[in-house]
Design a protein around this motif. Structure first.
Motif, PDB file in Angstrom:
ATOM      1  N   UNK A  59       0.716  13.204  32.906  1.00 26.59           N
ATOM      2  CA  UNK A  59       1.390  12.753  31.675  1.00 26.59           C
ATOM      3  C   UNK A  59       1.520  11.238  31.708  1.00 26.59           C
ATOM      4  N   UNK A  60       0.637  10.580  32.462  1.00 31.83           N
ATOM      5  CA  UNK A  60       0.703   9.137  32.691  1.00 31.83           C
ATOM      6  C   UNK A  60       0.401   8.345  31.403  1.00 31.83           C
ATOM      7  N   UNK A  61       1.402   7.639  30.860  1.00 26.12           N
ATOM      8  CA  UNK A  61       1.175   6.884  29.620  1.00 26.12           C
ATOM      9  C   UNK A  61       0.052   5.856  29.758  1.00 26.12           C
ATOM     10  N   UNK A  62      -0.182   5.349  30.965  1.00 27.56           N
ATOM     11  CA  UNK A  62      -1.232   4.347  31.153  1.00 27.56           C
ATOM     12  C   UNK A  62      -2.616   4.955  30.875  1.00 27.56           C
ATOM     13  N   UNK A  63      -2.793   6.222  31.308  1.00 28.05           N
ATOM     14  CA  UNK A  63      -4.069   6.905  31.022  1.00 28.05           C
ATOM     15  C   UNK A  63      -4.216   7.163  29.519  1.00 28.05           C
ATOM     16  N   UNK A  64      -3.125   7.589  28.893  1.00 30.51           N
ATOM     17  CA  UNK A  64      -3.176   7.810  27.440  1.00 30.51           C
ATOM     18  C   UNK A  64      -3.524   6.499  26.715  1.00 30.51           C
ATOM     19  N   UNK A  65      -2.980   5.387  27.212  1.00 30.25           N
ATOM     20  CA  UNK A  65      -3.235   4.090  26.569  1.00 30.25           C
ATOM     21  C   UNK A  65      -4.714   3.731  26.662  1.00 30.25           C
ATOM     22  N   UNK A  78     -11.264   8.019  13.566  1.00 31.86           N
ATOM     23  CA  UNK A  78     -10.908   9.352  14.059  1.00 31.86           C
ATOM     24  C   UNK A  78      -9.401   9.429  14.287  1.00 31.86           C
ATOM     25  N   UNK A  79      -8.813  10.576  13.982  1.00 33.80           N
ATOM     26  CA  UNK A  79      -7.368  10.774  14.154  1.00 33.80           C
ATOM     27  C   UNK A  79      -7.101  11.143  15.619  1.00 33.80           C
ATOM     28  N   UNK A  80      -6.243  10.352  16.248  1.00 36.37           N
ATOM     29  CA  UNK A  80      -5.944  10.579  17.668  1.00 36.37           C
ATOM     30  C   UNK A  80      -4.642  11.355  17.786  1.00 36.37           C
ATOM     31  N   UNK A  81      -4.721  12.495  18.452  1.00 33.80           N
ATOM     32  CA  UNK A  81      -3.556  13.373  18.614  1.00 33.80           C
ATOM     33  C   UNK A  81      -3.331  13.639  20.097  1.00 33.80           C
ATOM     34  N   UNK A  82      -2.177  13.216  20.620  1.00 35.82           N
ATOM     35  CA  UNK A  82      -1.865  13.473  22.025  1.00 35.82           C
ATOM     36  C   UNK A  82      -1.038  14.750  22.152  1.00 35.82           C
ATOM     37  N   UNK A  83      -1.243  15.432  23.253  1.00 38.75           N
ATOM     38  CA  UNK A  83      -0.486  16.661  23.511  1.00 38.75           C
ATOM     39  C   UNK A  83       0.860  16.336  24.147  1.00 38.75           C
ATOM     40  N   UNK A  84       1.912  16.959  23.645  1.00 36.57           N
ATOM     41  CA  UNK A  84       3.196  16.923  24.358  1.00 36.57           C
ATOM     42  C   UNK A  84       3.465  18.309  24.957  1.00 36.57           C
ATOM     43  N   UNK A  85       2.394  19.063  25.171  1.00 37.97           N
ATOM     44  CA  UNK A  85       2.512  20.435  25.683  1.00 37.97           C
ATOM     45  C   UNK A  85       3.090  20.466  27.091  1.00 37.97           C
ATOM     46  N   UNK A  86       3.625  21.597  27.450  1.00 33.69           N
ATOM     47  CA  UNK A  86       4.422  21.700  28.667  1.00 33.69           C
ATOM     48  C   UNK A  86       3.659  21.863  29.964  1.00 33.69           C
ATOM     49  N   UNK A  97       4.283   9.238  26.211  1.00 32.47           N
ATOM     50  CA  UNK A  97       3.203   8.442  25.604  1.00 32.47           C
ATOM     51  C   UNK A  97       3.445   8.184  24.120  1.00 32.47           C
ATOM     52  N   UNK A  98       4.523   8.716  23.553  1.00 26.80           N
ATOM     53  CA  UNK A  98       4.727   8.569  22.103  1.00 26.80           C
ATOM     54  C   UNK A  98       4.920   7.113  21.659  1.00 26.80           C
ATOM     55  N   UNK A  99       5.542   6.236  22.507  1.00 30.31           N
ATOM     56  CA  UNK A  99       5.631   4.829  22.098  1.00 30.31           C
ATOM     57  C   UNK A  99       4.271   4.158  21.901  1.00 30.31           C
ATOM     58  N   UNK A 100       3.179   4.768  22.383  1.00 28.75           N
ATOM     59  CA  UNK A 100       1.842   4.213  22.138  1.00 28.75           C
ATOM     60  C   UNK A 100       1.419   4.400  20.678  1.00 28.75           C
ATOM     61  N   UNK A 101       2.216   5.180  19.927  1.00 24.54           N
ATOM     62  CA  UNK A 101       1.964   5.415  18.505  1.00 24.54           C
ATOM     63  C   UNK A 101       0.570   5.970  18.213  1.00 24.54           C
ATOM     64  N   UNK A 102       0.197   7.100  18.824  1.00 22.20           N
ATOM     65  CA  UNK A 102      -1.021   7.777  18.362  1.00 22.20           C
ATOM     66  C   UNK A 102      -0.789   8.229  16.914  1.00 22.20           C
ATOM     67  N   UNK A 103      -1.852   8.547  16.170  1.00 23.14           N
ATOM     68  CA  UNK A 103      -1.668   9.031  14.793  1.00 23.14           C
ATOM     69  C   UNK A 103      -0.789  10.270  14.762  1.00 23.14           C
ATOM     70  N   UNK A 104      -1.042  11.171  15.729  1.00 24.03           N
ATOM     71  CA  UNK A 104      -0.352  12.465  15.734  1.00 24.03           C
ATOM     72  C   UNK A 104      -0.017  12.862  17.166  1.00 24.03           C
ATOM     73  N   UNK A 105       0.881  13.847  17.284  1.00 23.92           N
ATOM     74  CA  UNK A 105       1.128  14.487  18.580  1.00 23.92           C
ATOM     75  C   UNK A 105       1.454  15.947  18.316  1.00 23.92           C
TER      76      UNK A 105
END
Ligand code: ZN
Length: 278
Positions: A59-65, A78-86, A97-105
């Motif tokens: 769940x490393x925000x650096x990798x998501x970034x 393209x619409x970028x959607x990150x998973x907040x799945x468990x 990673x939500x502060x990175x402001x992807x389009x969706x989660x």
């Protein structure tokens, strides 16, 4: 003219590994390359998890970034959607990673069983994740593993915890949760239309149900999710050679049903997301 169908590609997930299918992208550069091929094949939402180098979920925000940066460069619009799945973390880590402001989660609004564990989404965590999404202007995709999750999304919209222009995804075929059952699917569609008439909806099937749910959803006017996260095979005998191959298969079902595949711009318009600017 029938409505465009948005194809979402769930590229990696937290479970499938190279030993199950070597095409599963694990590193960020593999993820960008696999998504780029899928984008060229017609996918306009990328649903992504990230992994550690040993393939375990992260769940490393650096990798998501880094992933977001690569996708923005190689898949413009393209619409970028990150998973907040468990499966990728515990508690508030899931929204780190939500502060990175992807389009969706993705946002799960209730609990259910998974193959070997409880998929736990306690009410206070659901509210916290929804609040973080509002704060950072990230559009939630509601993951409905159960009928009660559709009702929960409607009630969260009524009291303002989930903004309008709801996007909801039915997930079917997870072992120990809701199977791919056509009567239930039809009732899900009816319930969304009754409770949230302006919502757009999508469906995802796990394993062999992926193809089934693509067909049901496209025929019923919904959007479609495919990708190696949910299913690693083309059929009983063949592994899917890439995420793009699964997207291509979904696009063929759209063509057979007279549904144009949505462009990135059309997908953004359907979902109420800002248009991409150069
Ligand atoms: Zn996922």
């Amino acid at each position: 003219m029938s409505r465009p169908c948005i194809i979402c590609v769930a590229i990696t997930g937290s479970l499938p590994r190279k030993e199950h299918n070597p095409a599963v992208p694990i590193t960020v550069s593999e993820q960008v390359e696999s998504t780029h091929e899928a984008f060229e094949a017609g996918a306009t939402i990328c649903h992504a998890h990230v992994r550690n180098d040993d393939q375990t979920p992260s769940s490393d925000p650096e990798k998501f970034a880094r992933l977001k940066e690569g996708l923005e460069r190689h898949c413009p619009g393209m619409i970028i959607q990150f998973s907040t799945g468990g499966r990728s973390g515990a508690g508030k880590e899931r929204g780190g990673m939500l502060p990175l402001k992807p389009d969706m989660a993705s946002l799960s609004v209730g609990s259910n069983n998974f193959p070997t564990r409880v998929y736990e989404n306690a009410p206070d965590l659901v509210d916290w994740l929804a609040g973080e999404m509002r704060t950072h202007n990230v559009k939630p995709e509601i993951e409905a593993f159960d009928l009660s999750h559709i009702h929960k999304a409607a009630s969260m919209n009524r009291d303002g915890r989930i903004p309008d222009n709801i996007y909801i995804q039915f997930v079917m075929g997870v072992k120990n949760a809701m199977p791919a059952d056509k009567d239930v699917f039809d009732y899900y569609v009816k319930t969304v239309e009754r409770l949230m008439p302006d919502a757009e909806w999508c469906a995802a099937g796990i394993g062999a149900s992926q193809l089934t749910l693509n067909k049901w959803s496209i025929a019923a006017g919904g959007h479609a999710r495919t990708g190696l996260e949910d299913n690693i095979r083309l059929d009983r005998d063949r592994l899917a050679p890439s995420n793009a191959a699964l997207v291509k298969r979904t696009a063929e079902i759209c063509a057979a049903n007279n549904r144009p595949v949505a462009t990135a711009s059309e997908a953004r318009e359907l979902l109420g997301l800002p248009q991409h600017t150069l």
